[in-house]
Design an enzyme around this catalytic site. Structure first.
Site, PDB file in Angstrom:
ATOM      1  N   ARG A 104       0.942  -1.267  -0.003  1.00  0.00           N
ATOM      2  CA  ARG A 104      -0.070   0.059  -0.162  1.00  0.00           C
ATOM      3  C   ARG A 104       0.821   1.113   0.251  1.00  0.00           C
ATOM      4  O   ARG A 104       1.671   1.344   0.953  1.00  0.00           O
ATOM      5  CB  ARG A 104      -0.697   0.010   1.300  1.00  0.00           C
ATOM      6  CG  ARG A 104      -1.932  -0.542   1.309  1.00  0.00           C
ATOM      7  CD  ARG A 104      -3.151   0.040   1.988  1.00  0.00           C
ATOM      8  NE  ARG A 104      -2.935   0.140   3.648  1.00  0.00           N
ATOM      9  CZ  ARG A 104      -3.767   0.602   4.472  1.00  0.00           C
ATOM     10  NH1 ARG A 104      -5.127   0.857   3.974  1.00  0.00           N
ATOM     11  NH2 ARG A 104      -3.585   0.603   5.559  1.00  0.00           N
ATOM     12  N   ASP A 200      -1.798  -3.417  12.446  1.00  0.00           N
ATOM     13  CA  ASP A 200      -0.933  -3.923  11.193  1.00  0.00           C
ATOM     14  C   ASP A 200      -0.933  -5.403  11.184  1.00  0.00           C
ATOM     15  O   ASP A 200       0.123  -5.818  12.069  1.00  0.00           O
ATOM     16  CB  ASP A 200       0.126  -3.389  11.032  1.00  0.00           C
ATOM     17  CG  ASP A 200       0.838  -3.299   9.692  1.00  0.00           C
ATOM     18  OD1 ASP A 200       0.880  -2.446   8.887  1.00  0.00           O
ATOM     19  OD2 ASP A 200       1.175  -4.593   9.071  1.00  0.00           O
ATOM     20  N   ASP A 203       2.655  -6.763  10.577  1.00  0.00           N
ATOM     21  CA  ASP A 203       3.670  -6.286  11.476  1.00  0.00           C
ATOM     22  C   ASP A 203       3.569  -7.146  12.943  1.00  0.00           C
ATOM     23  O   ASP A 203       4.258  -7.690  13.518  1.00  0.00           O
ATOM     24  CB  ASP A 203       3.706  -4.974  11.949  1.00  0.00           C
ATOM     25  CG  ASP A 203       4.168  -3.871  11.133  1.00  0.00           C
ATOM     26  OD1 ASP A 203       5.033  -4.304  10.219  1.00  0.00           O
ATOM     27  OD2 ASP A 203       4.124  -2.655  11.218  1.00  0.00           O
TER      28      ASP A 203
HETATM   29  N1  URA Z   1      -3.688  -3.448   7.040  1.00  0.00           N
HETATM   30  C1  URA Z   1      -3.400  -3.984   8.169  1.00  0.00           C
HETATM   31  O1  URA Z   1      -2.536  -4.812   8.533  1.00  0.00           O
HETATM   32  N2  URA Z   1      -4.311  -3.521   9.190  1.00  0.00           N
HETATM   33  C2  URA Z   1      -5.341  -2.673   8.912  1.00  0.00           C
HETATM   34  O2  URA Z   1      -6.311  -1.954   9.898  1.00  0.00           O
HETATM   35  C3  URA Z   1      -5.516  -2.126   7.740  1.00  0.00           C
HETATM   36  C4  URA Z   1      -4.773  -2.523   6.592  1.00  0.00           C
END
Ligand code: URA
Length: 209
Positions: A104, A200, A203
């Site tokens: 992204r 995330d 992560d």
């Molecule tokens: N990607 C993620 O890992 N978490 C989110 O909340 C949105 C996109």
């Protein structure tokens, strides 16, 4: 919601709550994602076509069901999508795998492709795209576009959490693609993260933050 199945099994809900908790360890998070992957796989494959074949049990012959058609393709969106892959392959070990590398852009939140490798005959197979988080829907939509470009006609999408915005984007861009999710959350924040969400997913899976 049309085209969207919320897998609200108590085991899925319980495991998802454990994952949302910010105190969950990286190892625990990964393990739970794997386990929910198995449960979601069970649901997304519920209506696969079957054919009857004759087999011999130790007692007598019988007509028994087997899954008809070509092997499935599991298509994780890198990197968080691979968190589902092992669990799904445990349930369907003969499935083929397509890797879709998208990240992204943090400013525009649009999907940028950096890798794509899929089986050649993807057009003849059911393709199940997977990504734990359906947030803006940009990555999911780009992944769907990409597999369709390769000829895929029968495509499904599986996620752990979906934001209403992501569902709207996918349903708008790809009304033919049904979505399976463990939950639909409230909304996105200004950075495109799902609220209440779980942070995330990449992560948390890989301990990169
Ligand atoms: N990607 C993620 O890992 N978490 C989110 O909340 C949105 C996109």
């Amino acid at each position: 919601m049309e085209g969207v199945t919320v897998v609200d099994h108590p085991l899925v809900g319980h495991k998802l709550s454990l994952m949302r908790d910010k105190r969950r360890s990286t190892k625990g998070f990964r393990q739970l994602l794997n386990e929910i992957g198995i449960l979601l796989c069970y649901e997304v494959t519920r209506d696969l076509p079957i054919e009857m074949i004759e087999i011999e049990t130790p007692m007598e012959s019988m007509l028994a069901p087997q899954i008809a058609g070509k092997k499935l393709v599991f298509a994780p969106i890198l990197r968080a999508g691979v968190g589902f892959l092992d669990g799904m392959l445990e349930l369907v070990p003969s499935a083929r795998v397509a890797h879709i590398g998208l990240y992204r852009d943090p400013q525009t939140l649009t999907a940028v492709e950096y890798y794509f490798k899929a089986p050649q005959d993807i057009a003849d197979r059911l393709v199940i795209i997977m990504d734990p988080m359906l947030a803006t829907g940009n990555s999911a939509s780009a992944a769907a576009e990409r597999v369709k470009e390769q000829g895929a006609k029968d495509v499904r999408f599986v996620c752990l959490l979906a934001a209403p915005e992501g569902i709207a984007k996918m349903r708008g861009d790809h009304p033919d693609i049904r979505i399976w999710t463990a939950a639909i959350d409230t909304k996105l924040n200004d950075h495109g993260y799902i609220l209440p969400g779980l942070g995330d997913a990449g992560d948390r899976m890989f301990g990169t933050r």
